[in-house]
Design an enzyme around this catalytic site. Sequence first.
Site, short mmCIF file in Angstrom:
data_model
loop_
_atom_site.label_atom_id
_atom_site.label_comp_id
_atom_site.label_asym_id
_atom_site.label_seq_id
_atom_site.Cartn_x
_atom_site.Cartn_y
_atom_site.Cartn_z
N GLY A 73 0.82 -1.21 0.00
CA GLY A 73 0.00 0.00 0.00
C GLY A 73 0.85 1.25 0.00
CG ASP A 74 2.71 5.03 -1.24
OD1 ASP A 74 3.77 4.72 -0.66
OD2 ASP A 74 2.44 6.20 -1.57
CD GLN A 75 -2.11 6.30 4.20
OE1 GLN A 75 -1.19 6.48 4.99
NE2 GLN A 75 -3.38 6.29 4.55
#
Length: 194
Positions: A73-75
């Site tokens: 994941g990444d934000q």
Amino acid sequence: MQASLILASGSKARQEQLNSLGISFTVVLPSVDEAALKLTYQKIPPAEQAVLLAQAKGQAASEKHPKSWVLAGDQMAVHPDGTVLSKPGNVERALWQLQSLRGKTHTLYTAACLWKNNACIWSTLAETHLSMNYLPDEDLRKYLEADQPWDCCGAYRFEGQGKMLFNTVEGAIDAIVGLPMQAVFEAFQQYRIL
């Protein structure tokens, strides 16, 4: 035999989110130069950057563990003026980020993807809008001292005391923490990972 699950992230928040599902997984830190990738992706919209970064992490872990399921994941926190707010790294930059967000609504993009056998099988993107209270510098400093969110884009740790900074949140709360868990849970069911 069920394939093992790898979380390609060192994020404690993401680990806690997965633990809440009661499934076993292994943490593998992906060998990805995020800073270099972000420079490469500069002209790409932040939402797409989040997806590409998540996929790069998933791919790096899947290359080393092709038989396992890999969740990455990444934000990206995006200021109302379009500036991407990276992890501040220290108190001065964190204070500046919070000062720039107070009284405004910003957007947080949270991407997640699943990899297996060096292929991206599934991906999702959650968009959340957070409206911050207009807080004096003294309150912002107190918050930073409490949560120390130096490794959080936007300079807040929502799963800590950071939720108190905001008066309105539109979108998935769990995505703010690190993973859009409803979508992840449905993907796990679809691919029989649970």
